[in-house]
Design an enzyme around this catalytic site. Structure first.
Site, PDB file in Angstrom:
ATOM      1  N   SER A  68      -4.343  -7.217   8.512  1.00 31.26           N
ATOM      2  CA  SER A  68      -4.415  -7.681  10.097  1.00 31.26           C
ATOM      3  C   SER A  68      -5.015  -9.364  10.178  1.00 31.26           C
ATOM      4  O   SER A  68      -4.361  -9.718  10.988  1.00 31.26           O
ATOM      5  CB  SER A  68      -5.230  -6.795  10.774  1.00 31.26           C
ATOM      6  N   MET A  88       0.817   5.157   0.200  1.00 34.25           N
ATOM      7  CA  MET A  88      -0.004   6.168   0.386  1.00 34.25           C
ATOM      8  C   MET A  88       0.760   7.534   0.501  1.00 34.25           C
ATOM      9  O   MET A  88       1.987   7.358   1.213  1.00 34.25           O
ATOM     10  CB  MET A  88      -0.618   5.784   1.734  1.00 34.25           C
ATOM     11  N   ASP A 116       0.865  -1.253   0.005  1.00 32.97           N
ATOM     12  CA  ASP A 116       0.221   0.007   0.125  1.00 32.97           C
ATOM     13  C   ASP A 116       0.892   1.244  -0.021  1.00 32.97           C
ATOM     14  O   ASP A 116       1.512   1.688   1.065  1.00 32.97           O
ATOM     15  CB  ASP A 116      -1.038   0.057   1.171  1.00 32.97           C
TER      16      ASP A 116
END
Length: 224
Positions: A197, A36, A34
């Site tokens: 998670s 970002m 990811d």
């Protein structure tokens, strides 16, 4: 459709990224990265230099998800560096067709991502330009969020669109994927699952990947 699992290193220990990546190497199909920028989404994670380092250190192919402004400028560089899949957001891209084609020209799979509130229909004509359609099942920016069931009808619609076009586009979901939600997403038609998670919060990340795959395969078979 073949089920694929892409653990997200957003939930991994950033001080041990290579080690955490290799912990799922025998089970995961991809490693979801990811990216970002604290502009397109309200979080700052990592960028091209870290991806370049990971590419040298891990054996799992990288699935780079760019949650950034101006992906038209930056996305091709991730593919050029060696990421095997690069996904841009429809909401951020100014020239999505050109950018998707540039990603493919570098030898990577090209993905297009849609946020939960972004309608599918305006982008239906771009299906032929992508290798993967990513439907966010949370608002992008942070890990550990709850799966948004309101996206399930869009997953079903996307699967129908892909089936009608006769293509081999993968349908990825990202956000809140867990043992409690993966079956619903698989039954709706998703075949690539990003899990953060649920994998890296488990005692045995590789076993968690295997368990998610088994659940998704069972649900997809029952739905099909």
């Amino acid at each position: 459709m073949a089920i694929q699992i892409s653990p997200s290193i957003l939930s991994a220990d950033f001080a041990r990224l290579a080690e955490q990546a290799e912990a799922v190497a025998g089970s995961a199909d991809w490693l979801h990265v990811d990216v970002m920028d604290n502009h397109f989404v309200p979080n700052l994670t990592l960028g091209l230099p870290v991806v370049e380092s990971l590419l040298k250190a891990v054996s799992v192919p990288l699935d780079c998800h760019l949650m950034i402004e101006d992906p038209d400028r930056w996305a091709p560089a991730y593919a050029e560096a060696g990421a095997q899949s690069v996904t841009i957001h429809a909401e951020a891209a100014g020239a999505p067709v050109r950018t998707l084609r540039e990603i493919r020209a570098q030898g990577a799979r090209a993905g297009l991502a849609l946020n939960p509130a972004t309608a599918l229909d305006p982008y239906a004509d771009l299906i032929g330009e992508v290798d993967m359609l990513l439907l966010m099942t949370v608002e992008p920016g942070f890990g550990g969020q709850r799966f948004l069931d309101l996206v399930l009808p869009k997953i079903r619609a996307a699967r129908q669109l892909i089936s009608r076009t006769g293509g081999s586009v993968w349908l990825q979901v990202d956000g809140g994927v867990s043992p409690e939600t993966v079956e619903r997403a698989a039954a709706a038609g998703a075949d690539v699952f990003v899990a953060g998670s649920a994998v890296y919060g488990a005692d045995d990340p590789a076993a968690a990947v295997d368990a998610l795959r088994a659940q998704a395969e069972k649900a997809a078979a029952q739905a099909g």
